[in-house]
Design an enzyme around this catalytic site. Sequence first.
Site, short mmCIF file in Angstrom:
data_model
loop_
_atom_site.label_atom_id
_atom_site.label_comp_id
_atom_site.label_asym_id
_atom_site.label_seq_id
_atom_site.Cartn_x
_atom_site.Cartn_y
_atom_site.Cartn_z
N SER A 32 -69.23 37.87 41.85
CA SER A 32 -69.45 37.85 43.28
C SER A 32 -69.66 36.42 43.75
O SER A 32 -70.24 35.60 43.03
CB SER A 32 -70.70 38.67 43.64
OG SER A 32 -71.05 38.49 45.00
N TYR B 93 -79.58 41.27 42.81
CA TYR B 93 -78.15 41.50 42.62
C TYR B 93 -77.47 40.23 42.14
O TYR B 93 -76.65 40.25 41.22
CB TYR B 93 -77.54 41.98 43.93
CG TYR B 93 -76.05 42.17 43.89
CD1 TYR B 93 -75.49 43.29 43.30
CD2 TYR B 93 -75.19 41.23 44.46
CE1 TYR B 93 -74.11 43.48 43.26
CE2 TYR B 93 -73.82 41.40 44.44
CZ TYR B 93 -73.27 42.52 43.83
OH TYR B 93 -71.92 42.68 43.80
#
Length: 272
Positions: A166, A179
């Site tokens: 990500s 996350y």
Amino acid sequence: MRGRHSAPDIPFLGRSFALGRFDGKTALVTGASRGIGRGIARRLAHDGALVAVHYATSQDAAQEVVEEIEKDGGQAFAVGAELSDVSTVEAMFGALEEELEKRTSATSLNILVNNAAVGGPPTLPEDVTPELFDRYYAVNARAPFFVAQRALALIPDGGRIVNISSGITRSSQPDQIAYAISKSAVDQLTLHLALHVAPRGITVNTVAPGRTNNQSPIFSNPKAVEQMAQMSAFKRVGQPEDIADVVAFLASADSRWITGAFIDATGGTLLG
């Protein structure tokens, strides 16, 4: 399987590309029942690969992806495993090997795409619980490692591993700290595994999406989508096909001289 030299170009969600790049190849895409994983599975299948469509809980959604691929003339099958429990990895590979043996008379896996992940609502550092942290880490960090570890027994020399990370691992967003930490582990998996398997001609690379339409409810909110679009240099949110195109390149022979790389596929979100 399709003919390597005679296949025509066909449209794929508004674009076209040559069929046959992955003829005779097999692929496993984790988290492929929706969103980015679905887009990757469809692209690899369109290019000729036999694709194992992994799902965690939604068997019906995975089967829909298989049916879409087959309708387009490709080959696919579904395999299930709740990857938060690492003990399910072996069972998933058992089912994978059985299907590969049935369909190809071998158990070789040429392409692994570690895409499965879990996210959640914004949570400030002081509000992150051990349970939330462990959930992120189990699926987003631990599972990709053990899936890759097990897959290496099946991946032949010259194979490909693509890990989906990500863009948040290269930027700061405090309310996504747990996350981001879990996804940063994927970047490290790529870096260290790439050197380890290089003698076998296997490449390992990371693709880092930005705000990409993964079919989450927020993407049905026009105002939210417009806000997310402003983060990209192109002023739009990403689509699964944007990421699938990058993965298809890294899974192909054209990427033979690229390994251990972090590919920014955020649409310019990290530029400023």
